[in-house]
Motif scaffolding. Sequence first.
Motif, PDB file in Angstrom:
ATOM      1  N   SER A  70      -5.087 -12.814   2.128  1.00  0.00           N
ATOM      2  CA  SER A  70      -4.815 -11.738   1.186  1.00  0.00           C
ATOM      3  C   SER A  70      -4.158 -10.563   1.901  1.00  0.00           C
ATOM      4  CB  SER A  70      -6.121 -11.281   0.535  1.00  0.00           C
ATOM      5  OG  SER A  70      -6.904 -10.573   1.481  1.00  0.00           O
ATOM      6  N   LEU A  71      -3.726  -9.586   1.121  1.00  0.00           N
ATOM      7  CA  LEU A  71      -3.137  -8.387   1.714  1.00  0.00           C
ATOM      8  C   LEU A  71      -4.171  -7.515   2.420  1.00  0.00           C
ATOM      9  CD1 LEU A  71      -0.543  -7.377  -1.033  1.00  0.00           C
ATOM     10  CD2 LEU A  71      -0.108  -8.426   1.184  1.00  0.00           C
ATOM     11  N   ALA A  72      -5.425  -7.888   2.352  1.00  0.00           N
ATOM     12  CA  ALA A  72      -6.474  -7.201   3.105  1.00  0.00           C
ATOM     13  C   ALA A  72      -6.774  -7.890   4.432  1.00  0.00           C
ATOM     14  CB  ALA A  72      -7.757  -7.124   2.269  1.00  0.00           C
ATOM     15  N   ASN A  73      -6.038  -8.943   4.768  1.00  0.00           N
ATOM     16  CA  ASN A  73      -6.334  -9.769   5.938  1.00  0.00           C
ATOM     17  C   ASN A  73      -5.771  -9.150   7.217  1.00  0.00           C
ATOM     18  OD1 ASN A  73      -6.150 -12.138   7.865  1.00  0.00           O
ATOM     19  ND2 ASN A  73      -7.040 -13.165   6.079  1.00  0.00           N
ATOM     20  N   LEU A  74      -6.566  -9.134   8.288  1.00  0.00           N
ATOM     21  CA  LEU A  74      -6.146  -8.581   9.572  1.00  0.00           C
ATOM     22  C   LEU A  74      -5.712  -9.660  10.560  1.00  0.00           C
ATOM     23  CD1 LEU A  74      -8.952  -5.912  10.210  1.00  0.00           C
ATOM     24  CD2 LEU A  74      -6.847  -5.674   8.885  1.00  0.00           C
ATOM     25  N   PHE A  75      -5.749 -10.919  10.147  1.00  0.00           N
ATOM     26  CA  PHE A  75      -5.490 -12.013  11.083  1.00  0.00           C
ATOM     27  C   PHE A  75      -4.347 -12.922  10.637  1.00  0.00           C
ATOM     28  CE2 PHE A  75      -9.811 -10.669  11.764  1.00  0.00           C
ATOM     29  CZ  PHE A  75      -9.974 -10.726  13.145  1.00  0.00           C
ATOM     30  N   ASN A  76      -4.365 -13.369   9.399  1.00  0.00           N
ATOM     31  CA  ASN A  76      -3.376 -14.334   8.919  1.00  0.00           C
ATOM     32  C   ASN A  76      -2.783 -13.834   7.607  1.00  0.00           C
ATOM     33  OD1 ASN A  76      -3.897 -16.615  10.908  1.00  0.00           O
ATOM     34  ND2 ASN A  76      -5.950 -16.333  10.050  1.00  0.00           N
ATOM     35  N   LEU A  77      -1.601 -13.240   7.705  1.00  0.00           N
ATOM     36  CA  LEU A  77      -0.987 -12.584   6.561  1.00  0.00           C
ATOM     37  C   LEU A  77       0.515 -12.834   6.586  1.00  0.00           C
ATOM     38  CD1 LEU A  77      -0.976 -10.641   4.147  1.00  0.00           C
ATOM     39  CD2 LEU A  77      -0.956  -8.743   5.768  1.00  0.00           C
ATOM     40  N   SER A  78       1.059 -13.310   5.479  1.00  0.00           N
ATOM     41  CA  SER A  78       2.506 -13.532   5.372  1.00  0.00           C
ATOM     42  C   SER A  78       3.124 -12.365   4.602  1.00  0.00           C
ATOM     43  CB  SER A  78       2.786 -14.857   4.662  1.00  0.00           C
ATOM     44  OG  SER A  78       2.317 -15.946   5.444  1.00  0.00           O
ATOM     45  N   LEU A  79       3.485 -11.340   5.328  1.00  0.00           N
ATOM     46  CA  LEU A  79       4.056 -10.122   4.777  1.00  0.00           C
ATOM     47  C   LEU A  79       5.181  -9.653   5.691  1.00  0.00           C
ATOM     48  CD1 LEU A  79       4.082  -7.432   3.060  1.00  0.00           C
ATOM     49  CD2 LEU A  79       2.366  -6.577   4.663  1.00  0.00           C
ATOM     50  N   VAL A  80       6.353  -9.399   5.130  1.00  0.00           N
ATOM     51  CA  VAL A  80       7.421  -8.710   5.847  1.00  0.00           C
ATOM     52  C   VAL A  80       7.748  -7.456   5.043  1.00  0.00           C
ATOM     53  CG1 VAL A  80       8.333 -10.790   6.920  1.00  0.00           C
ATOM     54  CG2 VAL A  80       9.268 -10.044   4.733  1.00  0.00           C
ATOM     55  N   ALA A  81       7.909  -6.322   5.729  1.00  0.00           N
ATOM     56  CA  ALA A  81       8.039  -5.056   5.027  1.00  0.00           C
ATOM     57  C   ALA A  81       8.949  -4.113   5.786  1.00  0.00           C
ATOM     58  CB  ALA A  81       6.661  -4.419   4.835  1.00  0.00           C
ATOM     59  N   ARG A  82       9.474  -3.141   5.078  1.00  0.00           N
ATOM     60  CA  ARG A  82      10.292  -2.089   5.681  1.00  0.00           C
ATOM     61  C   ARG A  82       9.739  -0.727   5.267  1.00  0.00           C
ATOM     62  NH1 ARG A  82      15.638  -0.364   4.592  1.00  0.00           N
ATOM     63  NH2 ARG A  82      14.561   1.642   4.749  1.00  0.00           N
ATOM     64  N   ARG A  83      10.074   0.288   6.054  1.00  0.00           N
ATOM     65  CA  ARG A  83       9.566   1.635   5.814  1.00  0.00           C
ATOM     66  C   ARG A  83      10.111   2.233   4.516  1.00  0.00           C
ATOM     67  NH1 ARG A  83       9.461   0.463  10.859  1.00  0.00           N
ATOM     68  NH2 ARG A  83       8.166   1.584  12.376  1.00  0.00           N
ATOM     69  N   TRP A  84       9.267   3.008   3.847  1.00  0.00           N
ATOM     70  CA  TRP A  84       9.791   3.978   2.889  1.00  0.00           C
ATOM     71  C   TRP A  84      10.527   5.031   3.727  1.00  0.00           C
ATOM     72  CZ3 TRP A  84       5.882   5.981  -1.328  1.00  0.00           C
ATOM     73  CH2 TRP A  84       5.369   4.894  -2.067  1.00  0.00           C
ATOM     74  N   GLN A  85      11.775   5.318   3.411  1.00  0.00           N
ATOM     75  CA  GLN A  85      12.509   6.349   4.145  1.00  0.00           C
ATOM     76  C   GLN A  85      12.965   7.486   3.240  1.00  0.00           C
ATOM     77  OE1 GLN A  85      15.214   3.444   6.297  1.00  0.00           O
ATOM     78  NE2 GLN A  85      14.568   4.689   8.032  1.00  0.00           N
ATOM     79  N   SER A  86      12.610   7.403   1.979  1.00  0.00           N
ATOM     80  CA  SER A  86      12.903   8.462   1.019  1.00  0.00           C
ATOM     81  C   SER A  86      11.758   8.520   0.021  1.00  0.00           C
ATOM     82  CB  SER A  86      14.228   8.181   0.307  1.00  0.00           C
ATOM     83  OG  SER A  86      14.420   9.073  -0.773  1.00  0.00           O
ATOM     84  N   GLN A  87      11.553   9.687  -0.567  1.00  0.00           N
ATOM     85  CA  GLN A  87      10.539   9.823  -1.608  1.00  0.00           C
ATOM     86  C   GLN A  87      11.026   9.294  -2.954  1.00  0.00           C
ATOM     87  OE1 GLN A  87       9.807  14.019  -1.268  1.00  0.00           O
ATOM     88  NE2 GLN A  87       8.305  13.777   0.366  1.00  0.00           N
ATOM     89  N   ASN A  88      12.304   8.916  -3.009  1.00  0.00           N
ATOM     90  CA  ASN A  88      12.879   8.364  -4.236  1.00  0.00           C
ATOM     91  C   ASN A  88      13.762   7.170  -3.881  1.00  0.00           C
ATOM     92  OD1 ASN A  88      12.264  10.568  -6.479  1.00  0.00           O
ATOM     93  ND2 ASN A  88      12.870  11.668  -4.621  1.00  0.00           N
TER      94      ASN A  88
END
Length: 541
Positions: A375-393
């Motif tokens: 799950s997205l609460a997992n600290l060990f096995n998580l399939s997530l790729v993400a990028r930073r928010w760089q603007s408030q909009n």
Amino acid sequence: MIINPVLHGFNPDPSFVRVGDTYYIANSTFEWWPGVRLHQSQDLVHWTLLNSPLTRTSQINMRGIPSSGGVWAPDLSYADGKFWLVYSNIEVVNGAFKDGINYLITADDINGPWSEPIELDRTGFDASLFHDDDGRKYLVQQTWDFRPGHHAFDGITLTEYDPVEHKLLPSTRRTLWRGTDVKIVEGPHLLKKDGYYYLFCAEGGTQYEHQESVARSKSLDALSFEVMPGNPLITNFDTPDFPLQKQGHGQIVETAEGEWYYASLVSRPWWHDWDTRHGVRGWSTLGRETSIQKVEWDSEGWPRIVSGQAGQVEVEQPKDAPHIADSEEFENSGYQHDTFTSPQLGKDWNTLRVPFSEKMGRVGDGKLVLRGQGSLANLFNLSLVARRWQSQNFDAEVSLEFDPTNYMQMAGLTNYYNDFSWSWIFVTFNEKTGKQELQVAVNDRNGYSAPAASVELPEGVHSVRLRTRVRTQTYAYDYSLDGGSTWNTLVEGLDAAQFSDEYIAASYGGFFTGGFVGLACCDVSGFYQEATFTDFRYQER
């Protein structure tokens, strides 16, 4: 003109160095992979994201570490014809202890290859390496005191480093400075100029009391440093209406023409008339970013921010800076379009704690395939790729193909702060109807509500386009069944404060990252169902 912040989104604790005609900044990454974020510039205005130096698990093992652990305040320096990088791996974040290891790696070229790490010590965090003009080297660091009845921030200590034996010399350790009455002294960097050793340190903590303090001494003897008259160098504590807040924790650099600039962390909070709901000054959903201010030296030999202690949004760039045209190749372009044609993830993408691997998925040939794990609460096995928010909009959208067969299989688009503060729009299976369903779920400081909204997907629909719209204080999730020509809103008016340091700190203490938008696939049934993502777009508004 330098427009602050120069690095948008989560880019805190800058270490700032010039080599020849090129400036480099290294930033903390905490639990995000790859470790340490590097940028370069020739004019202090246009910054290019480089390859990260920590790309191998042999250099850092963050698997299972708590959120906001990992890489704290790296230090980049250049001496003896090579780059030196000191970084930490903090394994315990909250409580009496701050267990962590400080490491050192080197490289002949900023793009690597970087060496395997040398373990230095576990004394404290925010360590930096000072190269004296006589060739001797010293580790300078915050020192953590876990004992009840003692202030946890036990001053700034210095220990000589033997570059031949590749180790610290414990017998040389001494306390240089205990800070001012503001307390919480950390983030030390030493500079030698005109016969003085200048010690730049952050004080006041990571919120709105933050500042940068300066002290100096003719020697590196224990407790020989005197504080700068009129200290601090910079703070926004007394300027609550200024758009830049929390400035401090940084490093000073001299240009080739003898001008001086100071890079530090900064935040751009938004607020509701001082937001008395939670007793905070504002919500920093972009995390802590990087600003640059110009510095001059007064007649007594002390550094001063040219525009005063609050700093400026617009700062004069160096006189010797080359003319460089704006381009989407530089940081802060406000746009990303990834068609996933490369077999490697682009530099803007990050994973949590471990590198992207076949266990997590694969990329190339026009698609990103994520293999469902925890799950997205997992600290060990998580399939997530993400990028930073760089603007408030901004808007972010992606196309998804996913064929779940039970409610434990989920894939979609997420806004994410850490393991206990996130939300997402995802495709899953409803066993009561026997149909696939689109849902929105919110995990608010570990209070999980799902579905916050839902809609049944029509029979025969194999692809859905997902979108999030972030508008400073609120955000929404939309979907399209015709590739993005027609959009339907599933939920809107969600509180964006959920992705700020201040919001998390209200319940959990210190946390230090910022908002990310990403793609995720979860299969907590353990059958590793795969999801296919195509045509990702991020556009600031």
